[in-house]
Enzyme design. Structure first.
Site, PDB file in Angstrom:
ATOM      1  N   ASP A 177       4.759 -23.663  -3.009  1.00  0.00           N
ATOM      2  CA  ASP A 177       5.325 -23.294  -1.713  1.00  0.00           C
ATOM      3  C   ASP A 177       5.543 -24.577  -0.889  1.00  0.00           C
ATOM      4  OD1 ASP A 177       5.728 -20.876   0.336  1.00  0.00           O
ATOM      5  OD2 ASP A 177       4.361 -22.254   1.334  1.00  0.00           O
ATOM      6  N   HIS A 232       5.538 -14.349  -5.375  1.00  0.00           N
ATOM      7  CA  HIS A 232       5.481 -15.688  -4.785  1.00  0.00           C
ATOM      8  C   HIS A 232       4.179 -16.434  -5.071  1.00  0.00           C
ATOM      9  CE1 HIS A 232       6.401 -18.882  -1.985  1.00  0.00           C
ATOM     10  NE2 HIS A 232       5.255 -18.678  -1.359  1.00  0.00           N
TER      11      HIS A 232
END
Length: 314
Positions: free
Chosen positions: A108, A290
């Site tokens: 991320d 994610h």
């Protein structure tokens, strides 16, 4: 599930004008460093499943809570969270341990930092592994400026910049609820809701999908953000346009061997031209969302270890 008491105890290390809370394992493997860089809104603890596997593979594993997170320093000036400072912290961390260079792994926001660290300090990165967020091409206009045109003022990147402090306060009022709702898997949002997605998430009383971690694991993130607040971490977003300017004169091509791991159910878009900027990249896709290394820890470990082994053999 992971027992939080098994996570290494941290050390506070002074680097680059701040103190970083650093979790370390495999000190016996000195000389083979690997640095793991977390994303938002995360913590070094997000790498709990990878640390033992990397130690077993012979690595000295260094996992900082980056500035603005956990018990690391949270400077008050927004500009102290730009890429010069964030990459400077990591370079100073290598200096602290006496390492010329290391392998860096990012997820991320941590991935964005690793990409840019490699551009700004290429001699300090020998290879890199990034999860979820691919290399970001430097567009003709600054990123936030362009996102505002493309996605509007409610897009969370834009909102964080144009309405400073608003989202931070809502996250702080709803810390447990926000993080519980955030760390989920197997849910799809069909239609974008009106309003700002992250604020909606913080206010939603009922989480969607399934949790990716146990209550005791989630408690580590919750207590860390209750102590630090969210402003330091959100300030990373508030430097995107500043970073765009700071990267203006840097060679945009990454020559180091790189591994990119995507989650097929991740909302983050895959890069269509990654190899143009990272010619020595290998791309792997996993059937997850994610939070790749927390959703599919075993598979992530296998992919990383196999790739590292292959690089060492070359």
């Amino acid at each position: 599930m992971f027992n939080p008491t098994d996570f290494p105890k941290p050390t506070l290390i002074s680097v680059n004008g701040v103190k970083l809370e650093v979790f370390e394992a495999g000190q016996q493997n000195v000389g083979k460093p690997i640095v793991l860089c977390h994303g938002w809104p995360e913590h070094a603890f997000s790498w709990r499943h990878q640390m033992p596997a990397l130690v077993a593979a012979g690595y000295h594993v260094i996992v900082p809570n980056q500035r603005g997170y956990g018990n690391s320093s949270s400077p008050t000036e927004v500009t102290e969270y730009d890429i010069e400072h964030l990459s400077g912290d990591l370079v100073a961390l290598l200096d602290h341990y006496g390492y010329e260079n290391a392998t860096f792994v990012g997820h991320d926001w941590g991935a964005m930092v690793v990409w840019w660290l490699t551009l700004l300090h290429p001699s300090r990165v020998n290879k890199l592994i990034n999860l979820s967020v691919p290399y970001q091409e430097r567009w003709e206009k600054p990123w936030i400026e362009l996102m505002e045109v493309m996605f509007g003022g409610d897009f969370y990147f834009v909102h964080f910049n144009r309405q400073p402090g608003v989202a931070d306060a809502i996250f702080e009022e709803n810390t447990f609820q926000f993080l519980r709702n955030m760390f989920r898997k197997n849910h799809f949002i069909a239609e974008p809701e009106p309003g700002m997605m992250m604020i909606n998430l913080a206010r939603a009383e009922k989480p969607l999908g399934e949790p990716i971690m146990s209550d005791s694991e989630l408690a580590v993130f919750v207590s860390a953000f209750k102590a630090s607040g969210f402003t330091g971490s959100v300030n990373w977003y508030r430097n995107l346009d500043r970073n765009w300017h700071l990267l203006a004169d840097v060679d945009p091509i990454i020559q180091q061997p790189a591994l990119m791991i995507y989650g097929d159910r991740d909302a983050v878009a895959k890069s269509k031209n990654l190899a143009d900027f990272v010619p020595n990249v290998e791309v792997v896709n996993l059937d997850c969302g994610h939070w790749i290394q927390q959703e599919m820890p075993e598979e992530t470990n296998q992919i990383i270890l196999k790739w590292l082994e292959k690089q060492d053999a070359n």
